[in-house]
Design a protein around this motif. Structure first.
Motif: not given
Length: 239
Positions: A34-39
């Protein structure tokens, strides 16, 4: 309560215990992805802002749907345990249930779809909130939400049936191909997000490819259910 309902509850209980045992690793994987995609989404949007784009809402709505569908898939696949049961000689207990093998397979897949659904809703809301904080844009659309949710559930159920069929009934080679395809989707989802984002939203080519893949998966799932046979699974398991 009918015997079939008791069997379904037994399968759901067994799957729920397996999820509880791995809940920390599951949450960790979802949070990391989730962090990777949102970043990635935030970085891409900032790039468009620097290039003079003023209306980010179409892109953000597409990104919210993309992120939510992908994280839902991650949760779904992390709880789909067809190969583990086969490798641990745990199929006999399932085959002893007074249910057809198609019903057992479908029940297991539907539980994982349910877990994916539980992940989809908070993922959608959190992604929307992140974009509100980052860009002051409320990128929520009931139409996008429902469309992404339905597509996710159909995709997951269809792929789950095919995955179970390959893992249980086909050869080890076919099972490995199914597993490799799973990893390809994982990695492809991360890599392709940055490339398929445009100021107008997610590229339509990506949408068309997803729809085509969905049709193929539905056909494959129906075909797999028709061919599913308890005797063949048992013989393959013995071999």
């Amino acid at each position: 309560m009918t015997m079939k309902m008791k069997c379904l509850k037994a399968i759901a209980y067994k799957e729920r215990i397996a999820v509880r045992r791995n809940i920390k690793s599951l949450l960790f994987i979802i949070v990391v992805f989730g962090i990777i995609l949102l970043a990635t989404s935030v970085s891409k949007c900032n790039t468009f802002l620097n290039e003079g784009v003023t209306d980010l809402k179409p892109l953000l709505m597409g990104s919210v749907s993309y992120v939510s569908m992908f994280l839902s898939y991650v949760a779904f696949m992390s709880t789909l345990k067809f190969w583990q049961e086969k490798s641990m000689d745990a199929l006999d207990s399932l085959f002893s249930l007074p249910m057809s093998i198609r019903q057992v397979l479908t029940a297991k897949v539907m539980f994982s779809v349910y877990i994916g659904l539980l992940c989809f809703v908070p993922s959608y809301m959190i992604s929307t909130l992140v974009f509100v904080v980052a860009f002051k844009v409320f990128a929520f659309s009931a139409v996008h939400f429902l469309a992404a949710l339905v597509i996710s559930m159909i995709f997951q159920f269809s792929y789950g049936v095919i995955n179970g069929f390959c893992m249980w009934q086909l050869s080890v080679g076919a099972a490995k191909v199914a597993q490799i395809f799973t990893y390809v989707i994982f990695l492809g989802g991360i890599i392709s997000l940055n490339r398929c984002m445009t100021p107008e939203g997610i590229q339509m080519n990506v949408v068309y490819m997803l729809c085509s893949a969905l049709v193929l998966l539905i056909v494959g799932a129906v075909y797999a259910l028709v061919l599913t046979n308890k005797e063949k699974i048992i013989l393959n398991h013995i071999d």
